[in-house]
Design a protein around this motif. Structure first.
Motif, PDB file in Angstrom:
ATOM      1  N   THR A   1      47.220  42.131  34.438  1.00 44.22           N
ATOM      2  CA  THR A   1      46.742  43.821  34.603  1.00 44.22           C
ATOM      3  C   THR A   1      45.569  43.799  33.889  1.00 44.22           C
ATOM      4  O   THR A   1      44.385  45.124  34.679  1.00 44.22           O
ATOM      5  CB  THR A   1      48.164  44.764  33.438  1.00 44.22           C
ATOM      6  OG1 THR A   1      47.917  43.827  32.492  1.00 44.22           O
ATOM      7  CG2 THR A   1      48.803  44.488  34.733  1.00 44.22           C
TER       8      THR A   1
ATOM      9  N   VAL B   1      46.476  45.817  41.584  1.00 45.56           N
ATOM     10  CA  VAL B   1      47.069  47.032  40.757  1.00 45.56           C
ATOM     11  C   VAL B   1      48.089  47.534  40.865  1.00 45.56           C
ATOM     12  O   VAL B   1      49.126  48.339  40.278  1.00 45.56           O
ATOM     13  CB  VAL B   1      45.508  48.018  40.411  1.00 45.56           C
ATOM     14  CG1 VAL B   1      46.600  49.101  39.715  1.00 45.56           C
ATOM     15  CG2 VAL B   1      45.073  46.683  39.612  1.00 45.56           C
TER      16      VAL B   1
ATOM     17  N   PHE C   1      51.122  46.289  41.466  1.00 45.73           N
ATOM     18  CA  PHE C   1      51.940  46.044  39.923  1.00 45.73           C
ATOM     19  C   PHE C   1      52.478  47.491  39.151  1.00 45.73           C
ATOM     20  O   PHE C   1      53.752  47.805  38.485  1.00 45.73           O
ATOM     21  CB  PHE C   1      50.888  45.818  38.763  1.00 45.73           C
ATOM     22  CG  PHE C   1      50.192  44.557  38.533  1.00 45.73           C
ATOM     23  CD1 PHE C   1      50.571  43.680  38.971  1.00 45.73           C
ATOM     24  CD2 PHE C   1      48.555  44.155  38.064  1.00 45.73           C
ATOM     25  CE1 PHE C   1      50.263  42.530  39.665  1.00 45.73           C
ATOM     26  CE2 PHE C   1      48.369  42.932  38.370  1.00 45.73           C
ATOM     27  CZ  PHE C   1      48.787  42.247  38.984  1.00 45.73           C
TER      28      PHE C   1
END
Length: 157
Positions: free
Chosen positions: A119, A138, A141
């Protein structure tokens, strides 16, 4: 309690300060050294000290291992300053069992390797560099985190 205080029960200022400090730190790292401040490569570059297998002896790991260890040490010390309350707040604790932290850490590490970055690398450095793969990472995630948090809240409740 309104929505604002339920999302940020301890205020929002420390989140903003943390974001500004992280952004400034990785920006300065890149500006002065040209290096990307992601953390997932730290694991492999650290193993390059002890494991002689060809994967760990790649130039990208061996050549970056010293500065990555210093970088990681700075983050650990910074977290310790906050966790112990030396920054003016109360010492931080958690009620999450150690086994859950270990299992979560394993899955985060596995996901970082699977996603070719973590991240911090994708979210902070990759997005800041306007990289399309980082945006996709992202979004993945975040979607996975929202789903997992909601499933865990229902399962553990």
């Amino acid at each position: 309690m309104n929505l604002y205080t339920s999302i940020f029960p301890h205020g929002w200022q420390h989140y903003l300060l943390g974001g500004v400090l992280i952004g400034t730190g990785v920006s300065l790292l890149f500006l002065f050294t040209g290096r990307i401040g992601g953390m997932s490569t730290l694991f492999s570059s650290t193993w390059s000290f002890a494991v002689q297998r060809p994967f760990f002896q790649q130039a990208r790991f061996v050549d970056s291992r010293n500065w990555r260890l210093v970088y990681a040490l700075g983050m650990i010390l910074g977290a310790m300053v906050w966790w112990l309350g030396w920054a003016g707040g109360a010492p931080q604790t958690t009620t999450v069992p150690a086994w859950q932290l270990a299992v979560g850490g394993f899955f985060v590490g596995y996901g970082a390797r699977l996603g070719n970055g973590c991240t911090s690398g994708h979210g902070i450095c990759g997005l800041g560099s306007l990289r399309w793969p980082s945006l996709m990472a992202v979004l993945t995630f975040m979607a996975t985190a929202f789903l997992t948090a909601n499933l865990a809240a229902r399962w553990l409740a």
